[in-house]
Design an enzyme around this catalytic site. Sequence first.
Site, PDB file in Angstrom:
ATOM      1  N   GLU A  43      44.832  32.648  44.502  1.00 34.26           N
ATOM      2  CA  GLU A  43      43.953  32.822  45.385  1.00 34.26           C
ATOM      3  C   GLU A  43      44.294  34.436  46.105  1.00 34.26           C
ATOM      4  O   GLU A  43      42.184  34.739  46.065  1.00 34.26           O
ATOM      5  CB  GLU A  43      44.604  32.220  46.327  1.00 34.26           C
ATOM      6  CG  GLU A  43      44.370  30.448  46.512  1.00 34.26           C
ATOM      7  CD  GLU A  43      43.435  30.064  45.128  1.00 34.26           C
ATOM      8  OE1 GLU A  43      42.425  30.543  46.628  1.00 34.26           O
ATOM      9  OE2 GLU A  43      43.668  29.007  45.104  1.00 34.26           O
ATOM     10  N   GLN A  48      36.641  36.658  45.259  1.00 34.42           N
ATOM     11  CA  GLN A  48      35.234  37.367  44.454  1.00 34.42           C
ATOM     12  C   GLN A  48      35.074  38.203  43.331  1.00 34.42           C
ATOM     13  O   GLN A  48      34.973  39.580  42.639  1.00 34.42           O
ATOM     14  CB  GLN A  48      35.056  38.940  45.370  1.00 34.42           C
ATOM     15  CG  GLN A  48      35.059  38.083  47.164  1.00 34.42           C
ATOM     16  CD  GLN A  48      34.559  39.472  48.046  1.00 34.42           C
ATOM     17  OE1 GLN A  48      35.614  40.215  48.628  1.00 34.42           O
ATOM     18  NE2 GLN A  48      33.546  39.813  48.635  1.00 34.42           N
ATOM     19  N   LEU A  86      41.129  44.078  38.824  1.00 35.00           N
ATOM     20  CA  LEU A  86      40.469  42.879  39.021  1.00 35.00           C
ATOM     21  C   LEU A  86      39.848  42.970  40.876  1.00 35.00           C
ATOM     22  O   LEU A  86      38.807  42.662  40.870  1.00 35.00           O
ATOM     23  CB  LEU A  86      41.784  42.589  39.965  1.00 35.00           C
ATOM     24  CG  LEU A  86      42.375  41.637  39.224  1.00 35.00           C
ATOM     25  CD1 LEU A  86      43.993  40.838  39.811  1.00 35.00           C
ATOM     26  CD2 LEU A  86      42.380  40.053  38.285  1.00 35.00           C
ATOM     27  N   TYR A  88      38.452  45.610  44.371  1.00 33.70           N
ATOM     28  CA  TYR A  88      39.026  45.173  45.380  1.00 33.70           C
ATOM     29  C   TYR A  88      40.099  45.304  46.375  1.00 33.70           C
ATOM     30  O   TYR A  88      41.303  44.701  46.061  1.00 33.70           O
ATOM     31  CB  TYR A  88      38.375  43.295  46.103  1.00 33.70           C
ATOM     32  CG  TYR A  88      37.053  43.566  46.376  1.00 33.70           C
ATOM     33  CD1 TYR A  88      36.033  43.927  46.976  1.00 33.70           C
ATOM     34  CD2 TYR A  88      36.652  42.493  45.067  1.00 33.70           C
ATOM     35  CE1 TYR A  88      34.773  43.714  46.962  1.00 33.70           C
ATOM     36  CE2 TYR A  88      34.733  42.863  44.820  1.00 33.70           C
ATOM     37  CZ  TYR A  88      33.727  42.753  45.943  1.00 33.70           C
ATOM     38  OH  TYR A  88      32.573  43.056  46.668  1.00 33.70           O
TER      39      TYR A  88
END
Length: 274
Positions: A43, A48, A86, A88
């Site tokens: 999760e 995003q 990924l 962020y």
Amino acid sequence: MTETVTNQEVAAFRRAIVDHYVAHGRRLPWRETRDPYAILVSEIMLQQTQVERVREKYLRFLAVFPGWEELAGAELSGVLSLWQGLGYNRRAVSLQLCARGVLQRFGGTLPREVELLQSLPGIGPYTARAVAAFAFGVATPFIETNIRSVFIHHFFPESHCVRDADILPLVELTMDREHPREWYYALMDYGAHLKRGTANPGRNSAHHVRQSPFRGSNREQRSLILKAILVEPGMDRSRLQEKLAMGTASLARNLGELEREGFIRQEGDRVWIR
């Protein structure tokens, strides 16, 4: 609006979602587990970030950090190295802090209560409810981008600027309370299917925001700084500036922010991952 929705309409809506899921449901690795740790990792990764990109990283991350203790005790540089691609990176820091919080506050067992989940670093209202549903089968209403698209498509086809406050009662009304995990998977897959059409219904949401380009953004600068330090720990700031061709003010600002956020430490002119 829930007052005007009939039982027959609810039943028809559920049938459409379930029929699509039976025929076209996605096989995703985080759907094959009931392990709360693995579900939380997925999760946080999915925030995003596109599903296919997460699919590439998820199993590799779990192989290196299979549980709370391994993640909590890892060097941040190792966590960030696996996280590369990924985006962020703040999520990786929050995930590790969350692992430490689970060990320190809850004895290594992730709580099932939404309020307690939301008290952990990096877990907001959506993530807390999603983890509660997927890991523990808690039937609680929540909205994410694909779910939003489904409800706008079915219940607000001619509307613009639809608010989540208008959608949430419908999410609760139509929810499968006996099988919330599978129901939300079905909703998400139907929403992903709708987005592949000519017009994404989510664009009619009052909360729709077009993501700013990554290329040339401050996010890209921060990412490049972290990548460079991961490759060469203790890099001198002047070498870092030369390597990235970044202005002095931009580099100083980004290094200061990264240090305050717990990514790096600076000693003299040298920089390390914290």
